[in-house]
Design a protein around this motif. Structure first.
Motif, PDB file in Angstrom:
ATOM      1  N   PRO A  91     -12.382 -13.150 -27.455  1.00 20.08           N
ATOM      2  CA  PRO A  91     -13.440 -12.353 -28.101  1.00 20.08           C
ATOM      3  C   PRO A  91     -12.948 -11.780 -29.433  1.00 20.08           C
ATOM      4  O   PRO A  91     -11.798 -11.366 -29.556  1.00 20.08           O
ATOM      5  CB  PRO A  91     -13.688 -11.224 -27.102  1.00 20.08           C
ATOM      6  CG  PRO A  91     -13.005 -11.629 -25.840  1.00 20.08           C
ATOM      7  CD  PRO A  91     -11.879 -12.500 -26.242  1.00 20.08           C
ATOM      8  N   VAL A  92     -13.829 -11.750 -30.408  1.00 23.22           N
ATOM      9  CA  VAL A  92     -13.543 -11.110 -31.689  1.00 23.22           C
ATOM     10  C   VAL A  92     -14.791 -10.362 -32.131  1.00 23.22           C
ATOM     11  O   VAL A  92     -15.871 -10.532 -31.564  1.00 23.22           O
ATOM     12  CB  VAL A  92     -13.125 -12.128 -32.778  1.00 23.22           C
ATOM     13  CG1 VAL A  92     -11.825 -12.817 -32.415  1.00 23.22           C
ATOM     14  CG2 VAL A  92     -14.218 -13.164 -33.017  1.00 23.22           C
ATOM     15  N   ASP A  93     -14.633  -9.531 -33.132  1.00 27.62           N
ATOM     16  CA  ASP A  93     -15.782  -8.810 -33.687  1.00 27.62           C
ATOM     17  C   ASP A  93     -16.887  -9.814 -34.006  1.00 27.62           C
ATOM     18  O   ASP A  93     -16.636 -10.855 -34.623  1.00 27.62           O
ATOM     19  CB  ASP A  93     -15.330  -8.071 -34.953  1.00 27.62           C
ATOM     20  CG  ASP A  93     -16.462  -7.336 -35.632  1.00 27.62           C
ATOM     21  OD1 ASP A  93     -17.494  -7.077 -34.980  1.00 27.62           O
ATOM     22  OD2 ASP A  93     -16.326  -7.024 -36.824  1.00 27.62           O
ATOM     23  N   SER A  94     -18.090  -9.524 -33.577  1.00 29.03           N
ATOM     24  CA  SER A  94     -19.199 -10.486 -33.700  1.00 29.03           C
ATOM     25  C   SER A  94     -19.460 -10.907 -35.142  1.00 29.03           C
ATOM     26  O   SER A  94     -19.963 -12.014 -35.389  1.00 29.03           O
ATOM     27  CB  SER A  94     -20.475  -9.902 -33.087  1.00 29.03           C
ATOM     28  OG  SER A  94     -20.860  -8.713 -33.763  1.00 29.03           O
ATOM     29  N   LYS A  95     -19.113 -10.054 -36.102  1.00 33.58           N
ATOM     30  CA  LYS A  95     -19.357 -10.395 -37.520  1.00 33.58           C
ATOM     31  C   LYS A  95     -18.478 -11.551 -37.977  1.00 33.58           C
ATOM     32  O   LYS A  95     -18.740 -12.162 -39.007  1.00 33.58           O
ATOM     33  CB  LYS A  95     -19.119  -9.165 -38.402  1.00 33.58           C
ATOM     34  CG  LYS A  95     -20.116  -8.027 -38.171  1.00 33.58           C
ATOM     35  CD  LYS A  95     -19.939  -6.888 -39.148  1.00 33.58           C
ATOM     36  CE  LYS A  95     -18.701  -6.075 -38.865  1.00 33.58           C
ATOM     37  NZ  LYS A  95     -18.772  -5.345 -37.589  1.00 33.58           N
ATOM     38  N   ARG A  96     -17.426 -11.858 -37.222  1.00 35.82           N
ATOM     39  CA  ARG A  96     -16.510 -12.939 -37.593  1.00 35.82           C
ATOM     40  C   ARG A  96     -16.946 -14.300 -37.050  1.00 35.82           C
ATOM     41  O   ARG A  96     -16.307 -15.311 -37.331  1.00 35.82           O
ATOM     42  CB  ARG A  96     -15.104 -12.646 -37.068  1.00 35.82           C
ATOM     43  CG  ARG A  96     -14.426 -11.415 -37.682  1.00 35.82           C
ATOM     44  CD  ARG A  96     -13.096 -11.157 -36.983  1.00 35.82           C
ATOM     45  NE  ARG A  96     -12.377 -10.031 -37.543  1.00 35.82           N
ATOM     46  CZ  ARG A  96     -11.436 -10.136 -38.461  1.00 35.82           C
ATOM     47  NH1 ARG A  96     -11.102 -11.325 -38.936  1.00 35.82           N
ATOM     48  NH2 ARG A  96     -10.814  -9.066 -38.919  1.00 35.82           N
TER      49      ARG A  96
END
Length: 266
Positions: free
Chosen positions: A112-117
């Protein structure tokens, strides 16, 4: 050549690097990485997002090894984040994700990563995987409700205080011993010591997962209505006033674009 990714929490990044160096891996320079290591046959790149990319002959073997170096937390982690806050069209979506210790490494394996990425389709695929072992609680605040709230409160951050308070209250009770994290949206923490309230909160695994769930629900709403992402002011002003409150955050139009959004938060 296999390509695998694994999320490495910040507190384990040094430990993982040292273990690989002790195995004979050597460091090399790769732009935009925190570090990159190779043994000549397998290559590992750790990016600023915390994503570790495995490439080469022993990618699967090293993936399992590195995973074994990461200790799961002893307590439930609850992270919260929102989507749609700065976008003219669509709702405001707030989500909290619950990561139990027994599922911690499964969550890491989804990277998982920040959704903006993330590109939209990749985000939606990851969210479908995460649904199998992550509890999530979301509040979709339709534009009509949000516009009405803003007319009453006149401050976007205070609206967030209220909505997050409603979302968190039952979770405080259900997970009294849990660790709570929220991506900070203002200078003051309205929840006191119960919640770690900090900027760049998406560096926390549970917050990153919450941001993905929130973004997925926000995108689904836009797709259903046939509306664009972003802040197309020309299109917004073409929408009849009686429909505008149902489709967009009309308080953003007080002023022009970014200025209207700034005023809403102040």
């Amino acid at each position: 050549m296999a390509n695998l990714t694994l999320k490495i929490p910040p507190e384990f990044q040094g430990k993982v690097k040292q273990a690989l160096l002790d195995m004979g891996f050597t460091e090399r320079y790769v732009p935009h990485t925190l570090w990159s290591l190779t043994d000549g046959k397998t290559y590992l790149n750790l990016y600023k997002s915390g994503s570790l990319l495995f490439q080469g002959e022993k990618a699967q073997e090293l993936f399992l090894l590195v995973s074994s170096l990461i200790d799961a937390p002893s307590r439930v982690m609850i992270g919260c984040d929102e989507a749609g806050k700065g976008e003219l069209f669509g709702p405001l979506v707030l989500c909290c994700s619950v990561i139990k210790p027994e599922y911690y490494k499964k969550v890491l394996s989804v990277n998982p990563v920040d959704s903006k990425r993330l590109e939209d389709q990749k985000l939606l695929k990851k969210v479908e995987l995460l649904k199998e072992f992550v509890e999530h609680y979301c509040k979709v605040v339709e534009p009509l409700e949000l516009n009405t709230l803003y007319e009453e409160v006149k401050n976007y951050n205070r609206i967030l205080d209220r909505l997050y308070g409603e979302l968190l209250a039952p979770l405080f009770e259900k997970y009294a011993d849990g660790e709570f994290y929220l991506d900070a949206y203002s200078f003051t923490n309205p929840f006191g010591s119960k919640v770690v309230f900090k900027t760049k909160g998406e560096e926390n695994l549970a917050v990153a997962v919450a941001s993905m769930f929130a973004r997925a629900k926000f995108l689904s709403w836009l797709y259903e209505k046939g509306l664009p992402k972003g802040n197309d002011l020309s299109l917004a002003r073409e929408i009849p006033k009686d429909r505008a409150k149902e489709l967009l955050k009309v308080f953003f139009l007080e002023g022009s674009g970014a200025e209207g959004r700034r005023k809403a938060r102040s």
